[in-house]
Write an enzyme that holds these catalytic residues in place. Structure first.
Site, PDB file in Angstrom:
ATOM      1  N   CYS A  40     -47.009 -19.274  24.534  1.00  0.00           N
ATOM      2  CA  CYS A  40     -47.661 -20.488  24.134  1.00  0.00           C
ATOM      3  C   CYS A  40     -49.252 -19.963  24.445  1.00  0.00           C
ATOM      4  O   CYS A  40     -49.584 -19.921  25.493  1.00  0.00           O
ATOM      5  CB  CYS A  40     -46.715 -21.154  24.774  1.00  0.00           C
ATOM      6  SG  CYS A  40     -47.621 -23.228  24.298  1.00  0.00           S
TER       7      CYS A  40
ATOM      8  N   CYS B  29     -49.402 -23.545  27.211  1.00  0.00           N
ATOM      9  CA  CYS B  29     -48.806 -23.759  27.636  1.00  0.00           C
ATOM     10  C   CYS B  29     -48.225 -22.363  28.774  1.00  0.00           C
ATOM     11  O   CYS B  29     -47.638 -21.901  29.867  1.00  0.00           O
ATOM     12  CB  CYS B  29     -48.042 -24.941  27.923  1.00  0.00           C
ATOM     13  SG  CYS B  29     -46.256 -24.275  26.922  1.00  0.00           S
TER      14      CYS B  29
ATOM     15  N   HIS C 187     -41.666  -3.597   3.167  1.00  0.00           N
ATOM     16  CA  HIS C 187     -41.268  -4.802   2.468  1.00  0.00           C
ATOM     17  C   HIS C 187     -39.873  -4.876   1.682  1.00  0.00           C
ATOM     18  O   HIS C 187     -39.762  -3.423   1.864  1.00  0.00           O
ATOM     19  CB  HIS C 187     -42.792  -5.078   1.393  1.00  0.00           C
ATOM     20  CG  HIS C 187     -42.422  -6.793   0.190  1.00  0.00           C
ATOM     21  ND1 HIS C 187     -42.268  -7.963   1.454  1.00  0.00           N
ATOM     22  CD2 HIS C 187     -42.315  -7.462  -0.620  1.00  0.00           C
ATOM     23  CE1 HIS C 187     -41.381  -8.880   0.983  1.00  0.00           C
ATOM     24  NE2 HIS C 187     -42.099  -8.076  -0.386  1.00  0.00           N
TER      25      HIS C 187
ATOM     26  N   CYS D 142     -44.254 -23.415  20.199  1.00  0.00           N
ATOM     27  CA  CYS D 142     -43.763 -23.331  21.576  1.00  0.00           C
ATOM     28  C   CYS D 142     -42.439 -24.569  21.445  1.00  0.00           C
ATOM     29  O   CYS D 142     -42.719 -25.669  20.873  1.00  0.00           O
ATOM     30  CB  CYS D 142     -44.618 -24.019  22.286  1.00  0.00           C
ATOM     31  SG  CYS D 142     -44.324 -23.933  24.252  1.00  0.00           S
TER      32      CYS D 142
ATOM     33  N   ASP E 173     -38.852 -11.257  -5.585  1.00  0.00           N
ATOM     34  CA  ASP E 173     -39.235 -11.182  -4.820  1.00  0.00           C
ATOM     35  C   ASP E 173     -39.030 -13.462  -4.209  1.00  0.00           C
ATOM     36  O   ASP E 173     -40.063 -13.523  -4.290  1.00  0.00           O
ATOM     37  CB  ASP E 173     -40.679 -11.036  -4.614  1.00  0.00           C
ATOM     38  CG  ASP E 173     -40.558 -11.153  -3.485  1.00  0.00           C
ATOM     39  OD1 ASP E 173     -40.685 -11.871  -2.124  1.00  0.00           O
ATOM     40  OD2 ASP E 173     -41.773 -10.175  -2.896  1.00  0.00           O
TER      41      ASP E 173
ATOM     42  N   CYS F  42     -44.152 -27.195  24.041  1.00  0.00           N
ATOM     43  CA  CYS F  42     -44.894 -28.617  23.786  1.00  0.00           C
ATOM     44  C   CYS F  42     -45.589 -28.437  22.682  1.00  0.00           C
ATOM     45  O   CYS F  42     -46.740 -29.269  22.344  1.00  0.00           O
ATOM     46  CB  CYS F  42     -46.600 -27.973  24.652  1.00  0.00           C
ATOM     47  SG  CYS F  42     -47.615 -26.267  24.570  1.00  0.00           S
TER      48      CYS F  42
ATOM     49  N   CYS G 211     -39.718 -11.510   5.424  1.00  0.00           N
ATOM     50  CA  CYS G 211     -39.219 -11.022   4.128  1.00  0.00           C
ATOM     51  C   CYS G 211     -37.561 -10.357   4.631  1.00  0.00           C
ATOM     52  O   CYS G 211     -37.096  -9.810   3.422  1.00  0.00           O
ATOM     53  CB  CYS G 211     -40.294 -10.120   3.971  1.00  0.00           C
ATOM     54  SG  CYS G 211     -40.685  -8.391   5.383  1.00  0.00           S
TER      55      CYS G 211
END
Length: 637
Positions: free
Chosen positions: A250, A253, A303, A222, A320, A225, A276
């Site tokens: 969030c 908040c 992927h 967030c 990878d 906060c 990825c």
């Protein structure tokens, strides 16, 4: 918006490009460190003799001014941000710098002629599949942009990686020369050393990229906060560099946080975060920037990763970057339990169906390849390759080279049962990047207990056995009495007897820490290591253990060692609890021929209880990490 801050950011633009880039990166680092650790005093102070100040901020017009504009004040020997200073100004500076460093131009101009190559008889499902291949085939041309490569080159610590490569190459030569004749050395050294170094440099680049450059993001923090967020919705983007924008909310908040999913690698060179898609995009760009023949790999089951042509090996090498894994193509099928169907490689030269490199279950894969006929897919790929290689600027010499290389690859892709087909699934390991819930939802991890049954033969190296494990490098190594490395094993799980409770290696990029912990929602986790004295003339004399651990909020980590004896009574065993693993030594196991070392994690509080018990906790900055040290002395029976 603060007018003084806007003026200082405008001043930055008047510097030469390199000076401006250095200053902007330094300022972004300061902002990110404080926003990630708002209550930590060390991040709120910047010493005046810090190289970041002397070599990056002071030489830049507007550099130091930006720090003052966001609230920094000068003390005797440093610049300090008071605790009461509003963080909103840091976020404002961060946004301004990100916007100024990101181009607004479209990443590539699409070649619409490619769409006409889609077979007219294609169904809607087939058209969608063929369109995805075309999109990737066009997007990889972005990696060839000279100006983009120049920007990418500036972020790579080439000298540091070359030094690390030479060190690794020296260690390799030390081991290899023991098994070669002098004549072999003279002939092979000159022709192989350069190619060896290129492949080894690639390994160092991969490790640096994973642990020091890029950051995995499931959900952004967030901005108000700094609490956890959860994805709420998705929207299309007007920015041609970005396919979509995720909206995260969030949990504390309610602030809505945008997370753009960039497909253009240029902004990612500054943002350095993503999942990825972003990882493979930027890593492939870096490989092309450094002169490697690299291509982008698209797995239709969701992927992406990279392949690089190894001149030394004369084959394409699987890489990878998310996992820091190289040349382990069956990882997805055996480790992640993926049900593969189509794996397509795209480079500036060609498209290639490379599915067969990533599976040893040809029958199962063929059942799942039901989008179109094999002949239709092959003809479509050939039409794309012919179009690209027949372009006016494509040389005849390059076409000959690519054709020859492709023939070599096609021979390799013919499925012949080989050694790697028979490696156990546990050899490859489950996916490590992403939250537990995210990986579980994708079906890429298993919640069952895992038996590796690896045993360390402590008598193989004489009368002393020295084992070390580094959680930072995720590697075991055995050394002799002089510290010379005798053997290495990569991956913490590959040196264990078994583990349960979804134990995994957690990397906290924001805190730059890593450790082993149980998976979320699991009450208890265990890891067992097995040591055996295989030499019938020896048995154990002393056992010494050192390990780093950390617990929070009433969590618990317990250790014990079980010894088995086969000299007097084959059923005899002793279990000793270990109260202090920081420096444990015992003579009470004398005569044992087998040891089982067990670490158990439990306890903690709330939803984060799973990470309150941390085995081998270390800073990612620790280059000399010895998270686990085991020394065993043996003696004659």
């Amino acid at each position: 918006m603060d007018k003084d801050l806007l003026r200082s950011v405008d001043l930055l633009k008047e510097n030469e490009e390199q000076v401006r880039n250095d200053a902007e990166n330094a300022l972004l680092t300061v902002c990110q460190n404080i926003l990630s650790h708002p209550n930590d005093k060390q991040y709120r102070e910047v010493r005046l003799d810090n190289p970041m100040v002397t070599t990056k901020l002071l030489p830049a017009l507007g550099g130091i001014e930006c720090l003052f504009d966001i609230g920094f004040v000068e003390t005797s020997d440093c610049l300090s941000l008071p605790q009461e200073a509003p963080l909103s100004k840091l976020r404002a500076l961060q946004n301004l710098l990100n916007k100024s460093s990101l181009p607004t131009k479209a990443p590539t101009v699409k070649d619409t002629a490619l769409y006409s190559l889609i077979p007219a008889t294609s169904t809607e499902k087939q058209k969608k599949f063929f369109l995805s291949i075309i999109e990737f085939f066009q997007s990889v041309l972005r990696f060839e942009d000279p100006s983009l490569q120049e920007k990418a080159k500036k972020v790579i610590p080439i000298v540091d990686l070359e030094i690390a490569t030479m060190t690794r190459l020296g260690q390799l030569h030390k081991h290899v020369k023991l098994f070669q004749t002098d004549s072999q050395k003279d002939v092979e050294k000159q022709q192989d050393e350069h190619d060896d170094a290129k492949d080894l440099f690639l390994m160092e680049l991969l490790h640096w990229f994973k642990y020091k450059f890029f950051t995995w993001i499931d959900s952004p923090k967030c901005t108000a906060c700094f609490s956890e967020c959860k994805q709420q919705e998705m929207m299309l983007s007007d920015d041609p560099r970005c396919t979509r924008i995720e909206i995260h909310r969030c949990t504390r908040c309610g602030t809505r946080v945008k997370f753009p999913r960039y497909t253009d690698p240029e902004p990612l060179l500054t943002l350095r975060r993503g999942r990825c898609g972003e990882w493979a995009n930027v890593f492939t760009l870096l490989c092309r920037t450094l002169g490697y023949d690299a291509r982008f790999i698209y797995d239709h089951t969701d992927h992406v990763w990279t392949e690089v042509w190894s001149i030394h090996e004369k084959r394409w090498i699987h890489i990878d970057p998310c996992e820091d894994v190289m040349d382990r193509p069956l990882m997805y099928e055996k480790g992640w339990k993926k049900k593969l169907n189509y794996v397509i490689a795209c480079s500036k030269d060609e498209v290639q169906d490379v599915t067969w490199r990533y599976t040893c279950d040809q029958i199962g894969v063929m059942k799942r390849r039901n989008i179109c006929s094999e002949n239709k897919l092959l003809q479509f790929i050939e039409s794309l390759n012919q179009y690209r290689q027949s372009s006016p600027h494509y040389s005849f010499t390059r076409r000959q080279y690519v054709t020859k290389r492709r023939l070599i690859e096609l021979v390799e892709l013919i499925h012949v049962p080989n050694k790697r087909d028979f490696d156990g699934d546990e050899y490859y390991g489950e996916r490590s990047t992403g939250s537990y819930e995210w990986r579980r939802a994708r079906g890429e991890i298993s919640e069952s207990n895992t038996k590796i049954n690896y045993s360390w033969d402590v008598s193989k190296y004489g009368e002393t056995f020295h084992l070390q494990y580094s959680v930072v490098k995720d590697m075991y190594k055995i050394t002799d009495d002089n510290g010379t490395v005798l053997m290495k094993i990569s991956g913490w799980q590959h040196g264990t007897k078994e583990f349960e409770g979804g134990m995994f290696r957690k990397v906290e990029h924001d805190w730059k820490m890593t450790y082993l912990s149980r998976s979320p929602g699991i009450i208890c986790g265990k890891i067992k290591w097995y040591f055996v004295v295989a030499n019938p003339n020896l048995y154990l004399k002393t056992f010494h253990l050192q390990a780093t651990t950390k617990t929070f909020h009433e969590a618990n980590i317990s250790w014990d060692v079980e010894a088995l004896f086969d000299n007097a009574n084959q059923n005899k065993s002793v279990v000793l609890p270990i109260s202090d693993v920081s420096n444990y030594r015992t003579y009470q196991l004398k005569g044992a021929t087998q040891l089982i070392l067990t670490a158990t994690v439990s306890g903690g509080q709330g939803d984060s209880a799973w990470q309150h018990a941390q085995i081998f906790r270390q800073s990612l900055e620790n280059e000399d990490d010895r998270s686990l040290v085991i020394d065993i002395e043996l003696e004659n029976r």
